[in-house]
Design a protein around this motif. Structure first.
Motif, PDB file in Angstrom:
ATOM      1  N   VAL A   1       3.488   2.077  -1.946  1.00  0.00           N
ATOM      2  CA  VAL A   1       3.892   2.572  -3.275  1.00  0.00           C
ATOM      3  C   VAL A   1       2.844   3.499  -3.887  1.00  0.00           C
ATOM      4  O   VAL A   1       3.156   4.645  -4.247  1.00  0.00           O
ATOM      5  CB  VAL A   1       4.237   1.402  -4.216  1.00  0.00           C
ATOM      6  N   PRO A   2       1.564   3.087  -4.029  1.00  0.00           N
ATOM      7  CA  PRO A   2       0.593   4.026  -4.625  1.00  0.00           C
ATOM      8  C   PRO A   2       0.352   5.251  -3.756  1.00  0.00           C
ATOM      9  O   PRO A   2       0.140   6.354  -4.287  1.00  0.00           O
ATOM     10  CB  PRO A   2      -0.678   3.176  -4.765  1.00  0.00           C
ATOM     11  N   THR A   3       0.381   5.077  -2.435  1.00  0.00           N
ATOM     12  CA  THR A   3       0.175   6.222  -1.548  1.00  0.00           C
ATOM     13  C   THR A   3       1.333   7.203  -1.665  1.00  0.00           C
ATOM     14  O   THR A   3       1.128   8.429  -1.714  1.00  0.00           O
ATOM     15  CB  THR A   3       0.032   5.748  -0.088  1.00  0.00           C
TER      16      THR A   3
ATOM     17  N   LEU B   1       3.327   7.669  -4.226  1.00  0.00           N
ATOM     18  CA  LEU B   1       3.322   8.322  -5.528  1.00  0.00           C
ATOM     19  C   LEU B   1       2.202   9.351  -5.665  1.00  0.00           C
ATOM     20  O   LEU B   1       2.289  10.256  -6.504  1.00  0.00           O
ATOM     21  CB  LEU B   1       3.196   7.281  -6.637  1.00  0.00           C
ATOM     22  N   SER B   2       1.150   9.219  -4.869  1.00  0.00           N
ATOM     23  CA  SER B   2       0.010  10.130  -4.988  1.00  0.00           C
ATOM     24  C   SER B   2       0.098  11.329  -4.046  1.00  0.00           C
ATOM     25  O   SER B   2      -0.770  12.198  -4.091  1.00  0.00           O
ATOM     26  CB  SER B   2      -1.295   9.373  -4.715  1.00  0.00           C
TER      27      SER B   2
ATOM     28  N   SER C   1       0.818  -1.216   0.000  1.00  0.00           N
ATOM     29  CA  SER C   1       0.000   0.000   0.000  1.00  0.00           C
ATOM     30  C   SER C   1       0.850   1.264   0.000  1.00  0.00           C
ATOM     31  O   SER C   1       0.366   2.344  -0.370  1.00  0.00           O
ATOM     32  CB  SER C   1      -0.938   0.010   1.210  1.00  0.00           C
TER      33      SER C   1
END
Length: 350
Positions: free
Chosen positions: A295-297, A299-300, A293
């Protein structure tokens, strides 16, 4: 001139009002040049005089005020100890470090009891020490970035976490090897003891250490000022130097975690009162969930919140390992000493 006694205002020579500062002129199609419309300056630009023909951009370290008629300095931000978020992320590792130190002291005090000896106490000490360092390493990410902290942040995090995960892997393989060695004629008996555990930890962490040395030698991280990610702010942060190296180190740690989870899951049904495989399975599930969880957090998010996401992931994954593996043992040592006996261990082995 107007005749004397006739009080009249001077007639306007244009067909629109003056454009105030913060706006610029736009000619009306098909009408004289004195007829124009006023439009607000676009984002990031200003006009400082009436009837400006165009809007001008602010310098990189400044941004327009709300009226867009002058440039003002951008606010400088970073994850600091003065922010409420920085305070929270500084208090949590102190609390977790104290708990880790207390557990380490407890295991040293009861080092000769079956619950401590059953799963290689040297590995237990190494794992607890690496977890303690992982909690403390979060302080490298808080405060104004410098050249030294930028060099240490990601490499220290990568190496310490690799030692932690390789220690968990060594614990799991030690359990598997111990039960395989009980079978007649099995050659795993010669691998039991410190040699197997030490070779796993040294080899796995050495690969990550070599990767980090290559990282520092080719494209080291450095402090930078991000003036564009967030409007009106200059974010002081560490640039990883190479995104490929950062995700490569993270990916290697994920590979070790996946191997540890797989081995522990396969060994979870082995007999034994103090078989850690079930505990390790759940702890690695928590560990992997946190970093998947992440990685997407990561990057955002932007600015100091990117740093906060990584610090939180470090603390959450380390706390998951600490709680899942060691709290059940602390429960037995402190509250159920009747289970911390050799007789109980031998009964479960049957």
């Amino acid at each position: 001139m107007w005749p004397k006694g006739l009080n009249k205002s001077v007639p306007r020579s244009r067909c629109t009002k003056s454009c105030p500062p913060g706006q610029a002129k736009a000619a009306q199609e098909g009408k004289p040049f004195c007829c124009y419309d006023c439009f607000p300056c676009p984002e990031g630009t200003i006009s400082t005089k009436e009837d400006a023909d165009h809007c001008d951009r602010c310098p990189e370290d400044q941004h327009p005020n709300s009226d867009r008629d002058k440039c003002v300095p951008k606010a400088i931000t970073f994850l600091s100890y003065e922010d409420s978020l920085g305070v929270i992320l500084a208090v949590i590792p102190v609390f977790l470090s104290l708990i880790t130190g207390g557990i380490l002291g407890l295991f040293i005090k009861f080092r000769d009891t079956p619950v401590v000896k059953a799963n290689n106490r040297d590995l237990t000490y190494i794992l607890l020490a690496s977890l303690l360092l992982s909690f403390l390493s979060s302080f490298l990410f808080i405060g104004q970035p410098s050249k030294v902290t930028c060099l240490l942040q990601q490499t220290t995090f990568s190496i310490i976490f690799s030692v932690s995960v390789s220690s968990v892997l060594a614990k799991t393989l030690t359990v598997v090897a111990a039960f395989m060695a009980t079978k007649p004629g099995n050659r795993m008996r010669k691998w039991l003891g410190k040699s197997l555990a030490n070779s796993i930890i040294i080899s796995c962490s050495s690969i990550q250490t070599g990767l980090c040395i290559f990282w520092l030698g080719t494209c080291p991280p450095f402090p930078e000022s991000d003036m564009h990610s967030q409007a009106g702010q200059i974010t002081l942060q560490c640039n990883e130097g190479s995104a490929a190296m950062f995700y490569g180190a993270l990916g290697y740690m994920g590979f070790l975690a996946a191997v540890s989870f797989t081995v522990a899951f396969l060994a979870r049904k082995l007999p034994g009162a103090f078989n850690e495989a079930k505990l390790i399975t759940f702890s690695m599930l928590v560990f992997c969930s946190v970093w998947v969880s992440f990685v997407p957090t990561y990057l955002s998010t932007k600015g100091k919140y990117m740093v906060a996401v990584q610090v939180f992931s470090m603390l959450a994954s380390s706390a998951g390992l600490l709680g899942c593996i060691f709290l059940p043992k602390c429960y037995i040592i402190i509250l159920r000493p009747d289970l911390n006996t050799k007789q109980h261990l031998m009964a479960k082995l049957k």
